[in-house]
Write an enzyme that holds these catalytic residues in place. Structure first.
Site, PDB file in Angstrom:
ATOM      1  N   HIS B  56       9.914  58.155  17.026  1.00 41.52           N
ATOM      2  CA  HIS B  56      10.974  57.766  17.974  1.00 41.52           C
ATOM      3  C   HIS B  56      11.928  56.749  17.358  1.00 41.52           C
ATOM      4  CE1 HIS B  56       8.419  59.781  20.778  1.00 41.52           C
ATOM      5  NE2 HIS B  56       7.485  58.850  20.742  1.00 41.52           N
ATOM      6  N   HIS B 219       8.443  63.770  23.482  1.00 41.72           N
ATOM      7  CA  HIS B 219       7.415  64.327  22.592  1.00 41.72           C
ATOM      8  C   HIS B 219       7.464  65.846  22.584  1.00 41.72           C
ATOM      9  CE1 HIS B 219       5.847  60.521  24.243  1.00 41.72           C
ATOM     10  NE2 HIS B 219       5.586  60.287  22.991  1.00 41.72           N
TER      11      HIS B 219
END
Lengths: 214, 332
Positions: B56, B219
């Site tokens: 991320h 995700h």
């Protein structure tokens, strides 16, 4: 059928080894189940975690149940990550605390320790019956075991009853819509798949029954 | 899979090495996978620890530094870090005034941080409080799921609460501020493509050329729905409408982030921001501050997310306070 009615330290270690063997053999299957409704790492995580557990346990050879299962729990917690690390880790930590500084458990003590482990899983994961989690395999397993113990069953008989109830509980997760974990984001799309956590939990009870019967 | 990697299993370890070499004001504990400040903050101030799965970036390691986090724990790609890492980070950065854990609402992250806090309490070493960020309006039926996910608002919260910690506010005040920010912010994201986890080697889901996924997490989780590709203007509406439908912004000043998911060029993000700002203006929402860029990504996923925070003068002034991290840097 069992010739003794307690699990000794070598039997506890054998239980853990049998669980490791099962999650290792079924690593791809568990991951496949997890790909369908989760994030495709349950098999790899459990196999890695239990391999680390056996390495630690074989090296340290803890003398009592509480120390053994504390080692197991902490190893899972620190090597697995995700949700299954804390859940299985908490299960074994609480199991060990309830078992205490003993070197063997009879069926009733084993059942009490398993119940403490399950309570830990519930406290950690906040899961309820039918949420499509490992609870759905473990809770019926412990009910069956308690009933067997109450009716005077041997350790082997009680753990066999737990194994069968866990398998039935696992199968019953298939039509459920997940309400916990990453699978819950799928909503209705999570139905029609076995829950990977319930599946590995059923392997845990299978391993226990195997060791109790040997 | 075409990626700039040596070995799929060593991506995180190798990246941490690069982070350490690129940023002399950061330190990396390679054994515990912790990124922390080279210069700790003053004794008696509250430290902030966050963490989560990797992939991320710049979140969270890119937000370690003056005005934001004190340490970030890096898990494997898309996998939560473990409690021992978090506990080590907590002990490393504690300056005697307690530590605030900032956790995105994912089952694994929440459980692992919870265990870390319990371990810290057992050792009675550090007072730990936790705030869980859950701003993703894409998750409906949050009563029947693991709840709304923590996404873009995490970036804003780390900035705002980090600025307040730098001012010397105590742990209770910071918890209250963090809870306020979490209550006042909403996000919604979309994907044009899936992403490829290095260890998996192939895209997490199939998304045909003419389709897009609205309401994704970070995700590669599924979105609210899959729809035909549309214009930027239409996509902006699909993202902003659910946010405006979920929280009333009135005439409050807002802080707006248009975030890239990692695989979308900045020119498209600015184009999208133009559309988003236009929609907000039409709805009478005042944008006080804005942020456009890749701040909380999903590896190489193409797409974007919108975060809108209902702010006030205090939050705007915390936003403007100096910050010096590799991901955000101004005013100092």
């Amino acid at each position: 059928m069992s010739t003794t009615d307690t699990l000794t330290m070598p039997a506890f270690t054998a239980w853990l080894a049998a669980f490791r063997d099962r999650v290792t053999e079924q690593r791809s299957y568990l991951t496949e189940l997890d790909s369908a409704i989760g994030d495709a790492d349950h098999g790899a995580n459990m196999a890695r975690g239990m391999a680390a557990v056996m390495e630690k346990v074989e090296a340290a050879a803890p003398p009592t149940a509480d120390e053994l299962f504390k080692t197991v729990g902490m190893t899972l917690v620190t090597s697995v990550g995700g949700a299954s690390g804390p859940l299985y880790g908490t299960f074994f930590l609480r199991f060990g605390m309830a078992a205490g500084a003993v070197t063997e458990c009879d069926a009733a003590a084993l059942s009490t320790a398993l119940r403490a482990g399950l309570d830990g899983v519930v406290a950690r994961g906040k899961a309820e019956a039918g949420d499509k989690t490992m609870f759905d395999a473990l809770a019926p397993a412990l009910e069956a075991m308690d009933a067997a113990v109450a009716s005077g069953a041997s350790l082997a008989e009680a753990t066999a009853a737990a194994r069968d109830a866990a398998a039935a509980g696992r199968d019953a997760t298939e039509p459920l819509v997940a309400r916990k974990g990453r699978a819950s984001y799928l909503g209705e799309r999570s139905a029609g798949h076995l829950d990977p956590g319930a599946t590995s939990a059923a392997l845990l009870m299978e391993a226990l029954a195997e060791v109790a019967a040997s | 899979m075409k990626k700039l990697i040596n070995d799929p299993d060593r991506v995180l370890a190798d990246a941490l090495r690069g982070i350490e070499l690129a940023h002399p004001d950061l330190r990396v504990d390679h054994a515990n996978r912790i990124i922390y400040r080279a210069t700790p903050k003053d004794h008696g101030t509250v430290a902030l620890v966050s963490g989560g799965g990797s992939g991320h970036e710049p979140l969270h390691g890119g937000f370690v530094g003056f005005g934001m986090l004190d340490a970030a724990c890096a898990g494997e790609v898309f996998t939560s870090p473990t409690p021992d890492q978090m506990q080590e980070a907590t002990k490393t950065v504690d300056r005697g005034a307690g530590v605030l854990h900032i956790v995105k609402n994912y089952t694994g992250d929440v459980m692992n941080f919870e265990m870390a806090a319990e371990l810290a309490a057992m050792e009675a070493s550090v007072e730990v409080r936790t705030v869980v960020v859950n701003d993703d309006v894409a998750v409906q039926d949050s009563l029947y799921t693991a709840g709304r996910r923590g996404v873009g608002l995490t970036v804003l919260l780390e900035k705002l609460v980090g600025a307040a910690a730098e001012q010397g506010r105590d742990l209770d005040e910071l918890v209250a501020l963090a809870e306020k920010v979490n209550a006042e912010g909403r996000s919604m994201g979309m994907a044009l493509t899936s992403c490829t986890v290095p260890a998996a080697g192939k895209p997490t889901f199939d998304l045909p050329e003419d389709q897009m996924e609205i309401g994704i997490g970070i995700h590669g989780e599924p979105g609210r729905h899959r729809v035909p590709l549309a214009s930027a203007k239409e996509i902006a509406e699909m993202l902003v409408e659910p946010i405006l439908g979920d929280l009333s912004f009135g005439d409050a000043p807002t802080i707006v982030m248009l975030n890239g998911m990692g695989g979308t060029p900045l020119i498209e993000l600015y184009l999208m921001y133009g559309e988003v700002a236009g929609i907000l203006e039409r709805h009478g929402v005042t944008v006080a501050r804005s942020l456009v860029g890749n701040y909380i990504t999903s590896l190489d996923m193409a797409g974007c997310s919108v975060t809108v925070l209902r702010a006030d003068d205090e939050l705007v002034s915390l936003w403007d306070a100096p910050v010096e991290t590799s991901g955000l840097r101004w005013g100092r």
